[in-house]
Write a protein that holds these residues in place. Sequence first.
Motif, short mmCIF file in Angstrom:
data_model
loop_
_atom_site.label_atom_id
_atom_site.label_comp_id
_atom_site.label_asym_id
_atom_site.label_seq_id
_atom_site.Cartn_x
_atom_site.Cartn_y
_atom_site.Cartn_z
N ARG A 103 0.85 -1.20 0.00
CA ARG A 103 0.00 0.00 0.00
C ARG A 103 0.87 1.23 0.00
N MET A 132 -5.66 -8.95 6.13
CA MET A 132 -6.23 -7.64 6.42
C MET A 132 -7.00 -7.07 5.23
N ALA A 134 -8.53 -3.61 4.64
CA ALA A 134 -8.63 -2.27 5.25
C ALA A 134 -9.46 -1.36 4.36
N GLY A 191 -5.40 4.78 7.70
CA GLY A 191 -5.82 3.59 6.96
C GLY A 191 -5.62 2.30 7.72
N TYR A 192 -5.40 2.39 9.03
CA TYR A 192 -5.29 1.17 9.86
C TYR A 192 -6.67 0.76 10.37
N ILE A 193 -6.83 -0.54 10.45
CA ILE A 193 -8.08 -1.08 10.99
C ILE A 193 -8.05 -0.93 12.51
N GLY A 198 -2.63 -4.12 14.03
CA GLY A 198 -1.42 -3.44 13.55
C GLY A 198 -1.12 -3.86 12.12
N ASP A 199 0.15 -3.76 11.75
CA ASP A 199 0.56 -4.13 10.38
C ASP A 199 0.88 -5.62 10.35
N ALA A 200 0.03 -6.36 9.67
CA ALA A 200 0.14 -7.82 9.72
C ALA A 200 1.47 -8.31 9.13
N GLY A 201 1.91 -7.70 8.02
CA GLY A 201 3.17 -8.13 7.41
C GLY A 201 4.35 -7.91 8.35
#
Length: 208
Positions: A103, A132, A134, A191-193, A198-201
């Motif tokens: 993204r 995710m 989002a 743009g975070y859920i 958090g950031d899954a990757g």
Amino acid sequence: MEGVTVVDHPLVARHLSVLRDRATPSGVFRQRLSEAAMLIGYEALRDLRVERVDVDTPLETTAGARLADDIVVIAILRAGLGMVDGFLGLMPEARVGHLGMYRDEQQLSPVGYYESVPEHGPEAEVVLVDPMLATGGSAASALRRLKERGARRLRFICLVAAPEGLEAVRVQHPEVPIFCAAVDDRLDERGYIRPGLGDAGDRLYGTD
Ligand code: PRP
Ligand code: URA
């Protein structure tokens, strides 16, 4: 929401709590995501077509079943990779493709950087995975690309979805069923859920 199935199961909920917990280290995160993917996949694949086969038991011949269609699991890189093992545990015969996307953090729009999708016919069951959902940009773009490559029987499986992203994917791909473990409250300004995980990757691979 029509076309969206939330897999509401205590075993999935327990994994999701560990995945949400900021204290969960990468190794445990990877293992829990794989197990959650298997459980969500079990539910999401219950309508796969089967064909009858004869099976010789030690005593007599009886009716058995095997999967009727080619199964192709497509992971959106990077985080989707964390769900592939769970799916292969369910269906070792599945083939696996990869769509690399990140993204753009300003525009929040997906940028493709890699594509490897096994050749398949229109009858193949194509299962797109990414934990995710989002804004929905990555999933919608991946589904569009898979359709361009000939996929006709698609489903999308994630872990956590934002209502905004679900709506966006449903508008663009209304015939594609979506399965997740939770629909969270909202997207934040980055743009975070929320509450999300958090950031899954980054959490999978220990990057930040
Ligand atoms: C994350 C996630 C999805 C995407 C979801 O990937 O794994 O692919 O964001 O966001 P969207 O619905 O707004 O498109 P990210 O870009 O962080 O890349 P990574 O998996 O390599 O960390
Ligand atoms: N991608 C993630 O990994 N997490 C989010 O909350 C949003 C996009």
